[in-house]
Design a protein around this motif. Structure first.
Motif, mmCIF file in Angstrom:
data_model
loop_
_atom_site.group_PDB
_atom_site.id
_atom_site.type_symbol
_atom_site.label_atom_id
_atom_site.label_comp_id
_atom_site.label_asym_id
_atom_site.label_seq_id
_atom_site.Cartn_x
_atom_site.Cartn_y
_atom_site.Cartn_z
ATOM 1 N N PHE A 250 0.835 -1.202 0.000
ATOM 2 C CA PHE A 250 0.000 0.000 0.000
ATOM 3 C C PHE A 250 0.871 1.253 0.000
ATOM 4 O O PHE A 250 0.566 2.234 -0.680
ATOM 5 C CB PHE A 250 -0.930 -0.011 1.211
ATOM 6 N N ASP A 251 1.970 1.234 0.766
ATOM 7 C CA ASP A 251 2.905 2.361 0.753
ATOM 8 C C ASP A 251 3.364 2.669 -0.674
ATOM 9 O O ASP A 251 3.457 3.838 -1.074
ATOM 10 C CB ASP A 251 4.144 2.047 1.604
ATOM 11 N N MET A 252 3.678 1.621 -1.426
ATOM 12 C CA MET A 252 4.115 1.810 -2.804
ATOM 13 C C MET A 252 2.999 2.380 -3.665
ATOM 14 O O MET A 252 3.223 3.226 -4.534
ATOM 15 C CB MET A 252 4.605 0.483 -3.383
ATOM 16 N N LEU A 253 1.812 1.907 -3.407
ATOM 17 C CA LEU A 253 0.654 2.359 -4.180
ATOM 18 C C LEU A 253 0.471 3.866 -4.063
ATOM 19 O O LEU A 253 0.195 4.552 -5.052
ATOM 20 C CB LEU A 253 -0.584 1.608 -3.692
ATOM 21 N N ILE A 254 0.634 4.401 -2.859
ATOM 22 C CA ILE A 254 0.450 5.843 -2.650
ATOM 23 C C ILE A 254 1.780 6.595 -2.716
ATOM 24 O O ILE A 254 1.840 7.790 -2.462
ATOM 25 C CB ILE A 254 -0.247 6.143 -1.314
ATOM 26 N N ASN A 255 2.857 5.863 -3.048
ATOM 27 C CA ASN A 255 4.180 6.458 -3.235
ATOM 28 C C ASN A 255 4.741 7.060 -1.941
ATOM 29 O O ASN A 255 5.383 8.101 -1.953
ATOM 30 C CB ASN A 255 4.154 7.528 -4.329
ATOM 31 N N PRO A 279 0.801 -3.999 12.345
ATOM 32 C CA PRO A 279 1.329 -2.648 12.180
ATOM 33 C C PRO A 279 0.235 -1.585 12.150
ATOM 34 O O PRO A 279 -0.856 -1.798 11.626
ATOM 35 C CB PRO A 279 2.052 -2.716 10.826
ATOM 36 N N ILE A 280 0.553 -0.439 12.750
ATOM 37 C CA ILE A 280 -0.271 0.772 12.643
ATOM 38 C C ILE A 280 0.536 1.780 11.851
ATOM 39 O O ILE A 280 1.614 2.209 12.279
ATOM 40 C CB ILE A 280 -0.604 1.362 14.030
ATOM 41 N N ALA A 281 0.026 2.154 10.695
ATOM 42 C CA ALA A 281 0.745 3.118 9.849
ATOM 43 C C ALA A 281 0.565 4.531 10.401
ATOM 44 O O ALA A 281 -0.551 4.960 10.681
ATOM 45 C CB ALA A 281 0.210 3.040 8.417
ATOM 46 N N GLY A 319 14.233 2.968 -5.090
ATOM 47 C CA GLY A 319 14.127 4.217 -4.358
ATOM 48 C C GLY A 319 12.998 4.190 -3.349
ATOM 49 O O GLY A 319 13.129 4.698 -2.230
ATOM 50 N N LEU A 320 11.883 3.556 -3.729
ATOM 51 C CA LEU A 320 10.723 3.486 -2.837
ATOM 52 C C LEU A 320 11.015 2.675 -1.573
ATOM 53 O O LEU A 320 10.379 2.883 -0.544
ATOM 54 C CB LEU A 320 9.530 2.860 -3.567
ATOM 55 N N ILE A 321 11.961 1.731 -1.642
ATOM 56 C CA ILE A 321 12.234 0.886 -0.472
ATOM 57 C C ILE A 321 13.551 1.252 0.209
ATOM 58 O O ILE A 321 13.970 0.581 1.150
ATOM 59 C CB ILE A 321 12.238 -0.613 -0.843
ATOM 60 N N ARG A 322 14.170 2.318 -0.223
ATOM 61 C CA ARG A 322 15.492 2.667 0.316
ATOM 62 C C ARG A 322 15.446 2.922 1.821
ATOM 63 O O ARG A 322 16.291 2.429 2.577
ATOM 64 C CB ARG A 322 16.029 3.896 -0.421
ATOM 65 N N ASN A 323 14.480 3.682 2.290
ATOM 66 C CA ASN A 323 14.405 4.006 3.717
ATOM 67 C C ASN A 323 13.872 2.859 4.566
ATOM 68 O O ASN A 323 14.082 2.836 5.781
ATOM 69 C CB ASN A 323 13.517 5.236 3.933
ATOM 70 N N SER A 324 13.164 1.925 3.935
ATOM 71 C CA SER A 324 12.476 0.862 4.688
ATOM 72 C C SER A 324 13.156 -0.497 4.554
ATOM 73 O O SER A 324 12.719 -1.470 5.174
ATOM 74 C CB SER A 324 11.037 0.732 4.181
#
Length: 401
Positions: A250-255, A279-281, A319-324
């Motif tokens: 979902f994180d990827m979906l909303i960028n 998890p609670i986002a 890039g989308l997963i760099r921080n995570s």
């Protein structure tokens, strides 16, 4: 020759360190607590306002064509468009809110407040000061206004829209509401200085005050990642890793590219004699980010690819997963590529045209006309390709360097 070089060097130093601290009236008006408080006293005293007020979030990001050529158009029009939002009265909201303390990270100012029923909430400034991420010496240089300007890449309504989409996806989340904070001479002076005159988002602060309540599905505990990981590693708690995978897709979906360990809280349940954490986002500041316009930004992307934009294509999953990636590697190591794709397909089937319309209708009308239809279309295009993105996500996590 050496004298000319010295003069050029001195001129550059003056340009870089002196000029930004002399010709900075616009910055002071936008970022000075004292100037904002004085404006609130003059224009936004609570006794002179009704239940709502029409304001813009900030006019600091309104730039001419030359500046936008280098710095990008981003969401500048959203930031300076006026819209109507409710006025926050801490004396009456939720039966009365007690100010606890000023907090926030490097870039966000926040105020912790407590309701009379003992529920913890946070008021977070919608506007950011990204210059706070700079080393101290550069905070007095030309880098300061340049960094501050990049707040325009943030979508100030991202958290509001995301919460609606998370509800559809059955993802635990906070429920943000946007308010304008007026001035009231009876309020705590520290609160006045830091919050009066701001547009803020108010949301639950997940923690022990919210256990056994429906907001987070009657969790018996709510803990942060620092508490979770040791308990998980010692087998005291199981993590619902399938649920976490859904959240990450979902994180990827909303960028939303900024999903490190500090961006999650965890709701703990007793299920079939097992202690399970879901998890609670939290902290959706980067949802629907728009960075990839402007000459300097394109150069920045070549240096650091995490600043991904909400476009019809998943431009760079790495890039989308760099921080995570560190947390992803811990929690998703045992899941197969088929698990990734199956989870993505379930998410794809979850969203209907009606649920997507309802989410993006959270934009104020004055902004919806510009961005509502565009972002609905972009969301649907990304949704259609989510299974492909999930497969690439798996491959990147499992690549052997």
């Amino acid at each position: 020759m050496s004298g000319r070089i010295s003069l050029i060097f001195i001129a550059l130093l003056i340009l870089f360190f002196v000029v930004p601290n002399i010709f900075n009236n616009r910055e002071k008006a936008a970022f000075s607590n004292e100037e904002r408080l004085e404006k609130a006293k003059q224009k936004y005293t609570i006794s002179q306002l009704g239940d709502s007020v029409t304001v813009s979030i900030s006019d600091y990001y309104d730039r001419g064509s030359l500046a936008t050529y280098f710095l990008g158009e981003h969401y500048r029009d959203i930031w300076h468009t006026e819209f109507t939002l409710p006025v926050l009265d801490i004396d009456t909201l939720k039966g009365g809110l007690q100010f606890e303390k000023i907090g926030g990270g490097q870039q966000t100012i926040s105020a912790d407040v407590m309701s009379k029923s003992g529920r913890a909430y946070t008021l977070r400034s919608v506007d950011k000061d990204q210059s706070k991420a700079l080393p101290p010496i550069l905070q007095y240089s030309l880098a300061r206004p340049l960094f501050r300007d990049q707040t325009a890449a943030l979508n100030p309504f991202g958290a509001i829209i995301t919460a609606s989409l998370e509800k559809t996806a059955d993802i635990l989340h906070t429920t943000p509401i946007m308010y304008f904070v007026p001035y009231d001479s009876s309020w705590n002076e520290e609160f006045q200085l830091n919050m009066s005159g701001r547009v803020v988002i108010m949301e639950e602060e997940p923690g022990r005050e919210w256990v056994n309540l429906k907001n987070f599905n009657n969790a018996i505990r709510i803990i942060d990642s620092d508490e979770l990981i040791p308990e998980w590693q010692s087998s005291k708690i199981e993590i619902d890793t399938r649920n976490y995978l859904k959240c990450r897709l979902f994180d990827m979906l909303i960028n939303d590219w900024d999903r490190h360990e500090g961006q999650w809280d965890w709701a703990v349940y007793n299920r079939d004699n097992k202690i399970i954490a879901k998890p609670i986002a939290t902290d959706r500041d980067m949802a629907f980010y728009n960075f990839n316009d402007g000459l300097l930004n394109k150069v920045a992307l070549q240096i650091n690819n995490k600043f991904q934009s909400f476009t019809p294509e998943y431009e760079d999953i790495s890039g989308l997963i760099r921080n995570s990636k560190e947390l992803d590697l811990k929690l998703l190591a045992q899941m197969s590529k088929a698990d990734f794709i199956e989870t993505a397909e379930k998410l794809q089937s979850t969203f209907t045209d009606e649920s997507i319309d309802a989410a993006f209708s959270k934009y104020p009308h004055s902004i919806y006309t510009t961005y509502g239809k565009l972002h609905k279309k972009t969301f649907k295009q990304r949704l259609a390709k989510l299974d492909e993105a999930a497969g690439e996500f798996y491959d990147l996590l499992n690549a052997h360097d």
